[in-house]
Design a protein around this motif. Sequence first.
Motif, PDB file in Angstrom:
ATOM      1  N   ILE A  24      54.272  43.794  15.102  1.00 31.78           N
ATOM      2  CA  ILE A  24      55.273  45.019  15.744  1.00 31.78           C
ATOM      3  C   ILE A  24      55.612  44.755  17.633  1.00 31.78           C
ATOM      4  O   ILE A  24      56.601  45.013  17.256  1.00 31.78           O
ATOM      5  CB  ILE A  24      53.575  46.132  15.661  1.00 31.78           C
ATOM      6  CG1 ILE A  24      53.303  46.358  14.426  1.00 31.78           C
ATOM      7  CG2 ILE A  24      54.201  47.056  16.700  1.00 31.78           C
ATOM      8  CD1 ILE A  24      54.732  47.210  13.397  1.00 31.78           C
ATOM      9  N   LYS A  28      59.165  44.586  18.146  1.00 29.46           N
ATOM     10  CA  LYS A  28      60.064  45.777  19.185  1.00 29.46           C
ATOM     11  C   LYS A  28      61.173  45.125  20.525  1.00 29.46           C
ATOM     12  O   LYS A  28      62.191  45.277  20.741  1.00 29.46           O
ATOM     13  CB  LYS A  28      58.995  46.128  19.674  1.00 29.46           C
ATOM     14  CG  LYS A  28      58.145  47.521  18.700  1.00 29.46           C
ATOM     15  CD  LYS A  28      56.826  48.025  19.605  1.00 29.46           C
ATOM     16  CE  LYS A  28      56.856  48.836  20.445  1.00 29.46           C
ATOM     17  NZ  LYS A  28      56.249  49.571  21.115  1.00 29.46           N
ATOM     18  N   GLU A  56      56.305  53.454  16.367  1.00 30.78           N
ATOM     19  CA  GLU A  56      55.739  52.555  15.398  1.00 30.78           C
ATOM     20  C   GLU A  56      54.259  53.562  15.450  1.00 30.78           C
ATOM     21  O   GLU A  56      54.280  54.587  15.524  1.00 30.78           O
ATOM     22  CB  GLU A  56      55.131  51.145  16.773  1.00 30.78           C
ATOM     23  CG  GLU A  56      54.404  52.285  17.455  1.00 30.78           C
ATOM     24  CD  GLU A  56      53.510  50.783  18.653  1.00 30.78           C
ATOM     25  OE1 GLU A  56      52.561  50.244  18.187  1.00 30.78           O
ATOM     26  OE2 GLU A  56      54.424  50.213  19.379  1.00 30.78           O
ATOM     27  N   LEU A  62      56.130  50.156  11.679  1.00 32.20           N
ATOM     28  CA  LEU A  62      57.467  49.766  12.018  1.00 32.20           C
ATOM     29  C   LEU A  62      57.997  50.270  10.881  1.00 32.20           C
ATOM     30  O   LEU A  62      59.293  50.007   9.791  1.00 32.20           O
ATOM     31  CB  LEU A  62      57.683  48.311  12.722  1.00 32.20           C
ATOM     32  CG  LEU A  62      58.796  49.161  13.727  1.00 32.20           C
ATOM     33  CD1 LEU A  62      57.905  49.722  15.267  1.00 32.20           C
ATOM     34  CD2 LEU A  62      59.633  48.011  14.342  1.00 32.20           C
ATOM     35  N   ARG A 269      49.328  53.986   7.455  1.00 35.63           N
ATOM     36  CA  ARG A 269      50.688  52.836   7.779  1.00 35.63           C
ATOM     37  C   ARG A 269      51.167  52.157   5.885  1.00 35.63           C
ATOM     38  O   ARG A 269      51.899  51.529   6.265  1.00 35.63           O
ATOM     39  CB  ARG A 269      50.171  51.580   8.702  1.00 35.63           C
ATOM     40  CG  ARG A 269      49.863  52.500  10.341  1.00 35.63           C
ATOM     41  CD  ARG A 269      48.351  52.775  10.086  1.00 35.63           C
ATOM     42  NE  ARG A 269      47.410  51.895  10.373  1.00 35.63           N
ATOM     43  CZ  ARG A 269      45.912  52.129  10.059  1.00 35.63           C
ATOM     44  NH1 ARG A 269      45.597  52.541   9.708  1.00 35.63           N
ATOM     45  NH2 ARG A 269      45.708  51.016   9.919  1.00 35.63           N
TER      46      ARG A 269
END
Length: 432
Positions: A24, A28, A56, A62, A269
Motif C-alpha cells: 500500500i 500510494k 485505503e 487500496l 479488505r
Amino acid sequence: MDKKAYAKSMLEFLNAAPTPFQSIELLKGMLNKADAIELQENGVWNLEKGKLYYFEKDGSQLVAFRMGTENLADTGFRMSGAHHDYPGFRIKPAGSQIDGGIERITVEPYGGMIVRGWFDRPLSVAGRLCVRADKGIKTVNVNIHEPLLIIPSLAIHLSREVNDAPKISMQTDVLPFFCFNDGGEKTFIKYIAQRAGVKHEDILSFDLTAYDYQDGCFIGPNEDFISTARLDDASMVHASFTALLEANSPYTCIAVAYDHEEIGSNSTRGARSNSLMMTVDRIIEKLGLSVEDKYRALANSVMFSADMAHAVHPAYVSKMDPNHKLYLNKGPVLKTAQYQSYATSSRGSAIFTWLCENNDIPYQVFTNHSDARGGGTIGPIIASAHGITTVDIGNPMMSMHAIRELAGTDDQYYMTKLFKVMFEADLRNAIC
C-alpha cells in the motif's frame, strides 16, 4: 519502457513489499507521483472529471480511480481487481516461546502454502503495529529486511523418510529460531518495538509476517525467468496500477488491490467487502446520476480479475489439459472453468480476445485438466455480487504458493499492456 523494464520495475516493487502494508505504501507513492488525490472513506468526497483519486482501507486494501469525461451511463466502468496477500507464516499474538534455551517465533499458516521450501533459509519479519498515541491509537509499518529467523530441518539421519513427504506439524515443526535465550524472558516483541521506534509496552496489537529474506532476481543466461516471492498475486497488482497510471482514457477506470484472497476474501479488505460498490455508488452520486444510470453503467462495464495461472512444467506435463498448455513468456492467460470457479463467460472471453488481437498482445487460454479441480479467484465473487461482466485472467507461472515462484520476464510487459488497452477501450460496440 521495454519489456524487461516492466519486469525490473515489478521485481523492485515485490522486493520492497513483503506484506500488503508495504505494498500500500508503494502504491500510494506511485499515485502521489501522478498527482492523485487521497480520499478518506469517512470523509466527504469532492470529485472532478479527469482527476485521479484513491483511498485505503485499514492499511491493506487500496482503491484508485480516474474520473472519466465520457457519459458514464453509456460507457460504463473499466475495472481491475487483484490481491497482494500470499500464503506464508503469520506470527501469533504470543510472539515467541522459549524451548531449550532457544527463543522461537510462534507462527500459524496463512493460505495454502508449500511448506517444505521455508526450511533452512534466512527469513525476515514485516507487517504493522498498532500502538498507543498521545490521543488514541496509531499504526506503524515495520519491515526488518535482515536475516532474522530460520527454520532448521531435522537431519536425514534422524528422519530417513524426509524425502517421502512426511507430515509436518504446523504447531511444532515450523517455529523459526530467533535467538539464544537462557533468561526465561521473551525478547522478540521488544526487539520489534525497538526496530520500529516504539515502546514495547505501547504495542496494542500487531499483524506480522515472516518472509523470505532473499530478494527476487532474474534467472538464466538471458534472464528469461523471474524467481521471487509473491508473484501470486502482487505482480498483478503492480501491472494493473501501472497500467492505470499509464492509460490515457476518457472512461472512468477503477483499480483495486485486495487483501485476504488466499483465505476466502471474507473481510473488510477482501473482495467480499463493500469497497468496490461503495466507490461506484459515490461516483454515481457525485455525478448526479440516477439508480437507473448506475445499472446502465454496470451493464456496460467490464472487470478484469487478475490472478496467476499454471504454466506447464516439463516434468509434469500430464497434469495439464493437453489442448490448453500454458507457457512462460507467451502472454496473458484467459482462465475458464465451466463450474464457474472462474467468472469468465463467452462474452468476457470475446472482449479479452478482441483486445489482445487488436493490440498485438499474445495470449493463451487455460482450462483445468478434467480429472482435477483448480483454485478460485475473486472473479466469481465480484461477478455474482455486482452483475459486472468479469474476465478472469493471469500470467503463466510455476511453483505457485511456494516461498519463491517462477515466471517469464516478458509476461509482465504483456499483462500491463493488456490492462492499459482495457482501460482505454471503447466497449460500446464490443458488448454483445
